[in-house]
Scaffold this motif. Structure first.
Motif, PDB file in Angstrom:
ATOM      1  N   ARG A 108     -12.869   4.978  -0.579  1.00  0.00           N
ATOM      2  CA  ARG A 108     -13.399   3.660  -0.207  1.00  0.00           C
ATOM      3  C   ARG A 108     -14.864   3.578  -0.583  1.00  0.00           C
ATOM      4  O   ARG A 108     -15.567   4.585  -0.587  1.00  0.00           O
ATOM      5  N   GLN A 119      -1.497   6.364   1.504  1.00  0.00           N
ATOM      6  CA  GLN A 119      -2.660   7.191   1.813  1.00  0.00           C
ATOM      7  C   GLN A 119      -3.929   6.569   1.234  1.00  0.00           C
ATOM      8  O   GLN A 119      -3.937   6.093   0.096  1.00  0.00           O
ATOM      9  N   GLU A 120      -4.986   6.597   2.010  1.00  0.00           N
ATOM     10  CA  GLU A 120      -6.279   6.137   1.516  1.00  0.00           C
ATOM     11  C   GLU A 120      -6.860   7.230   0.627  1.00  0.00           C
ATOM     12  O   GLU A 120      -7.080   8.351   1.078  1.00  0.00           O
ATOM     13  N   PHE A 152      -8.508  -0.386   9.712  1.00  0.00           N
ATOM     14  CA  PHE A 152      -9.064   0.479   8.666  1.00  0.00           C
ATOM     15  C   PHE A 152     -10.561   0.711   8.839  1.00  0.00           C
ATOM     16  O   PHE A 152     -11.210   1.245   7.944  1.00  0.00           O
ATOM     17  N   PHE A 189      -5.514   2.765  -2.160  1.00  0.00           N
ATOM     18  CA  PHE A 189      -4.354   3.385  -1.522  1.00  0.00           C
ATOM     19  C   PHE A 189      -3.353   3.826  -2.578  1.00  0.00           C
ATOM     20  O   PHE A 189      -3.269   3.237  -3.653  1.00  0.00           O
ATOM     21  N   ILE A 231       0.820  -1.222   0.000  1.00  0.00           N
ATOM     22  CA  ILE A 231       0.000   0.000   0.000  1.00  0.00           C
ATOM     23  C   ILE A 231       0.848   1.263   0.000  1.00  0.00           C
ATOM     24  O   ILE A 231       0.345   2.339  -0.313  1.00  0.00           O
ATOM     25  N   THR A 266     -15.662  -4.349   1.326  1.00  0.00           N
ATOM     26  CA  THR A 266     -15.272  -2.941   1.298  1.00  0.00           C
ATOM     27  C   THR A 266     -14.015  -2.826   0.462  1.00  0.00           C
ATOM     28  O   THR A 266     -13.080  -3.606   0.630  1.00  0.00           O
ATOM     29  N   TYR A 267     -14.013  -1.858  -0.446  1.00  0.00           N
ATOM     30  CA  TYR A 267     -12.890  -1.617  -1.353  1.00  0.00           C
ATOM     31  C   TYR A 267     -12.214  -0.326  -0.931  1.00  0.00           C
ATOM     32  O   TYR A 267     -12.875   0.709  -0.807  1.00  0.00           O
ATOM     33  N   ILE A 268     -10.900  -0.380  -0.718  1.00  0.00           N
ATOM     34  CA  ILE A 268     -10.142   0.821  -0.352  1.00  0.00           C
ATOM     35  C   ILE A 268      -9.015   0.981  -1.362  1.00  0.00           C
ATOM     36  O   ILE A 268      -8.264   0.042  -1.623  1.00  0.00           O
ATOM     37  N   TRP A 299      -8.769  -5.263   9.258  1.00  0.00           N
ATOM     38  CA  TRP A 299     -10.058  -4.623   9.021  1.00  0.00           C
ATOM     39  C   TRP A 299     -10.479  -3.761  10.200  1.00  0.00           C
ATOM     40  O   TRP A 299     -11.186  -2.772  10.028  1.00  0.00           O
TER      41      TRP A 299
END
Length: 99
Positions: free
Chosen positions: A81, A77-78, A62, A73, A9, A69-71, A59
């Motif tokens: 989502r 950095q996120e 985050f 990066f 990530i 759930t889709y994140i 999980w």
């Protein structure tokens, strides 16, 4: 050598992570979509799945409260989502947001 979650990530390319439960009804469909995305974005983006059944610390860290759930990066950095069932096209659009 396999990279750690943190190493992946933190890369300069976008990384799309899905948090899911292996036993969830959409788990197999998500697996195949992510295999397609890996091929499509090979070398340009990372795509990975996290089975929440075995990775509670991730999980929880985050704050994932719904599955899947889709994140997205990039460089640790996120960027965004989303949760819920998605099509391959919608997932491609998520990855594209990171470029």
């Amino acid at each position: 050598m396999r990279k750690t979650f943190e190493e992946v990530i933190n890369e300069t390319v976008p990384t799309l992570v899905v948090f899911q439960h292996a036993g969830h009804q959409d788990a197999v469909e998500v697996k195949y979509m992510f295999e397609e995305l890996r091929k499509k974005y090979d070398g340009r983006a990372n795509v990975m799945r996290v089975d929440a059944s075995y990775n509670e610390p991730l999980w929880t860290r985050f704050q994932v409260h719904a599955f899947p759930t889709y994140i997205l990066f990039k460089e640790g950095q996120e960027l965004m989502r989303e949760s819920g069932k998605k099509t391959i096209g919608e997932l491609s659009q998520l990855v594209e947001r990171g470029f």
